[in-house]
Design an enzyme around this catalytic site. Structure first.
Site, PDB file in Angstrom:
ATOM      1  N   HIS A 109       0.781  -1.224   0.040  1.00  0.00           N
ATOM      2  CA  HIS A 109       0.109   0.185   0.090  1.00  0.00           C
ATOM      3  C   HIS A 109       0.835   1.383   0.031  1.00  0.00           C
ATOM      4  O   HIS A 109       0.594   2.051   0.837  1.00  0.00           O
ATOM      5  CB  HIS A 109      -0.905   0.153   1.379  1.00  0.00           C
ATOM      6  CG  HIS A 109      -2.117  -0.847   1.232  1.00  0.00           C
ATOM      7  ND1 HIS A 109      -2.511  -1.475  -0.001  1.00  0.00           N
ATOM      8  CD2 HIS A 109      -2.917  -1.307   1.978  1.00  0.00           C
ATOM      9  CE1 HIS A 109      -3.689  -2.272   0.241  1.00  0.00           C
ATOM     10  NE2 HIS A 109      -3.640  -2.328   1.590  1.00  0.00           N
ATOM     11  N   HIS A 183      -9.788   2.279  -0.050  1.00  0.00           N
ATOM     12  CA  HIS A 183      -9.790   1.383   1.062  1.00  0.00           C
ATOM     13  C   HIS A 183     -11.024   1.313   2.048  1.00  0.00           C
ATOM     14  O   HIS A 183     -11.092   1.128   3.376  1.00  0.00           O
ATOM     15  CB  HIS A 183      -8.504   1.375   1.716  1.00  0.00           C
ATOM     16  CG  HIS A 183      -7.991  -0.099   2.213  1.00  0.00           C
ATOM     17  ND1 HIS A 183      -8.504  -0.567   3.226  1.00  0.00           N
ATOM     18  CD2 HIS A 183      -7.244  -0.836   1.551  1.00  0.00           C
ATOM     19  CE1 HIS A 183      -7.890  -1.756   3.355  1.00  0.00           C
ATOM     20  NE2 HIS A 183      -6.964  -1.985   2.445  1.00  0.00           N
ATOM     21  N   GLU A 320     -11.778  -3.400  -3.136  1.00  0.00           N
ATOM     22  CA  GLU A 320     -10.768  -2.398  -3.523  1.00  0.00           C
ATOM     23  C   GLU A 320     -10.633  -2.657  -4.954  1.00  0.00           C
ATOM     24  O   GLU A 320      -9.724  -3.537  -5.455  1.00  0.00           O
ATOM     25  CB  GLU A 320      -9.540  -2.887  -2.844  1.00  0.00           C
ATOM     26  CG  GLU A 320      -9.478  -2.656  -1.381  1.00  0.00           C
ATOM     27  CD  GLU A 320      -8.184  -3.537  -0.573  1.00  0.00           C
ATOM     28  OE1 GLU A 320      -7.375  -3.212  -0.838  1.00  0.00           O
ATOM     29  OE2 GLU A 320      -8.774  -4.219   0.323  1.00  0.00           O
TER      30      GLU A 320
HETATM   31  C1  BGC Z   1      -4.838  -6.135   2.381  1.00  0.00           C
HETATM   32  C2  BGC Z   1      -4.864  -6.972   3.565  1.00  0.00           C
HETATM   33  C3  BGC Z   1      -4.194  -5.839   4.432  1.00  0.00           C
HETATM   34  C4  BGC Z   1      -4.932  -4.694   4.695  1.00  0.00           C
HETATM   35  C5  BGC Z   1      -4.412  -3.733   5.404  1.00  0.00           C
HETATM   36  C6  BGC Z   1      -5.547  -5.133   2.314  1.00  0.00           C
HETATM   37  O1  BGC Z   1      -5.980  -4.111   1.234  1.00  0.00           O
HETATM   38  O2  BGC Z   1      -5.191  -7.065   1.029  1.00  0.00           O
HETATM   39  O3  BGC Z   1      -3.631  -7.896   3.456  1.00  0.00           O
HETATM   40  O4  BGC Z   1      -4.045  -6.348   5.671  1.00  0.00           O
HETATM   41  O5  BGC Z   1      -5.223  -4.333   3.344  1.00  0.00           O
HETATM   42  O6  BGC Z   1      -5.289  -3.141   6.133  1.00  0.00           O
END
Ligand code: BGC
Length: 355
Positions: A109, A183, A320
């Site tokens: 991310h 998210h 997402e």
């Molecule tokens: C991921 C998860 C991760 C989370 C973080 C998601 O987009 O796929 O694996 O733990 O984001 O909060």
């Protein structure tokens, strides 16, 4: 009296003293979305149920400090590259770039201070039928290890059809990789002490991307047929989430990217969720090639109302929309390289109904 409204309020200051605003978008029917220009976060989203009662259906906080201290990307814009990059490294034209390893041996991310943790410039745009907030951010060359100065914009637009459109755009001055997503963690019951396991979900995908033990896609496009990953017709999240399946074990539940059916770069229905007790129904449309359906398996975040409580695992799920994880290192995945002079553009619409 305009049909849609935007109200701007202060949302306090970051720990390094930068002022942050909250924008309250409201449509004629009563849907209300609150967005802050820290992380482009949707802090609350009030949606009606079958009795016409409006309640917030996304996990969030009332204070900026709470987001700064401990937020698993609650409601945020994620970038420069959403999802995982194996071992935090990729190459462009023979040059290797190294990113933070903030998820075990991988990059997740956008890194330590991704787009979810920066303050964006914000501008309100309103006309008779839509209310928008345009967020802009300039990510500088080698910020979080990514090459190129990237000019990013994310536009949230609410209309009177109970749709929120999230439109992303980006331009670079040097070849780079881009993958932006939203998210939000949804719980359509509006009761965050209730799990999301009773939501009926549809994902418009014949294949998904299986992962390895570190949640990096193996490169295979696997048919969902006959697996717990088949959501082509409505199925409750809880129905098969605990079945014995290696992929569910690797994700600790659903935490995978599905490959959208339909034409590339053409927007189509990608996923929906229906919550039977409240009648709330969410449909998502996107031109993105994939969707990470994450069932909040790792959630354990402070609760806004109560110090002894938490946002627990499975109290929210994310839809997402995005490019494929680790695509910069996967020859057979769609390319994610953005060249100077090109425009990165993608859009996702979240539409609510009651049934
Ligand atoms: C991921 C998860 C991760 C989370 C973080 C998601 O987009 O796929 O694996 O733990 O984001 O909060």
């Amino acid at each position: 009296m305009p049909l849609v409204t935007i109200e701007k309020r202060s949302f306090g200051k970051t720990s390094d003293n930068v002022a942050v605003d909250q924008f309250i978008l409201k449509n004629q029917k009563g849907m209300e979305v609150r967005i802050i220009n820290y992380g482009g976060i949707i802090t609350s989203w009030k949606v009606k149920d079958k009795n016409n009662v409006y309640k917030n259906i996304v996990l969030g906080y009332d204070s900026l400090a709470a987001y700064e201290v401990n937020s698993p990307y609650l409601g945020a814009i994620v970038g420069r590259y959403a999802n995982r990059i194996a071992e935090g490294t990729f190459s462009i034209d023979g040059e290797t770039y190294r990113l933070a390893l903030n998820n075990g041996s991988n990059h997740l991310h956008g890194g330590i201070k991704g787009f979810d943790k920066v303050v964006w410039q914000a501008k309100e745009v309103i006309d008779e039928t839509t209310a928008s907030v345009v967020l802009r951010y300039r990510s500088s060359d080698i910020e979080e290890g990514y090459p190129g100065n990237l000019e990013v914009s994310v536009t949230y637009t609410l209309n009177n059809h109970d749709e929120l459109c999230v439109a992303y755009a980006a331009e670079t001055d040097k070849k780079t990789i881009v993958n932006l997503t939203q998210h939000s963690y949804f719980n359509l019951t509006a009761d965050f002490n209730t799990s999301i396991l009773n939501h009926d979900v549809v994902i418009n995908a014949d294949t998904f991307l299986p992962v390895d033990t570190t949640q990096i896609p193996t490169g295979e496009f696997r048919s969902v047929a006959g697996t717990p990953f088949d959501f082509r017709t409505p199925k409750s999240i809880g129905n098969e989430i605990n079945s014995s399946d290696q992929q569910l074990a690797y994700g600790h539940g659903y935490d995978h990217c599905w490959v959208r059916n339909g034409k590339q770069q053409e927007s189509s229905f990608i996923a929906s969720a229906y919550e039977p007790t409240t009648g709330r129904f969410l449909e998502v449309f996107s031109d993105a090639p994939g969707i990470q359906f994450y069932t909040g398996n790792f959630l354990n975040a402070p609760h806004p109302d109560n110090k002894d409580n938490t946002y627990a695992a499975r109290s929210g799920f994310c839809f997402e929309t995005q490019e494929f994880p680790n695509a910069p290192n996967q020859q057979n995945f769609l390319p994610v390289l953005l060249h100077p002079g090109q425009q990165y553009e993608t859009a996702t619409t979240f539409k609510f109904y009651v049934k």
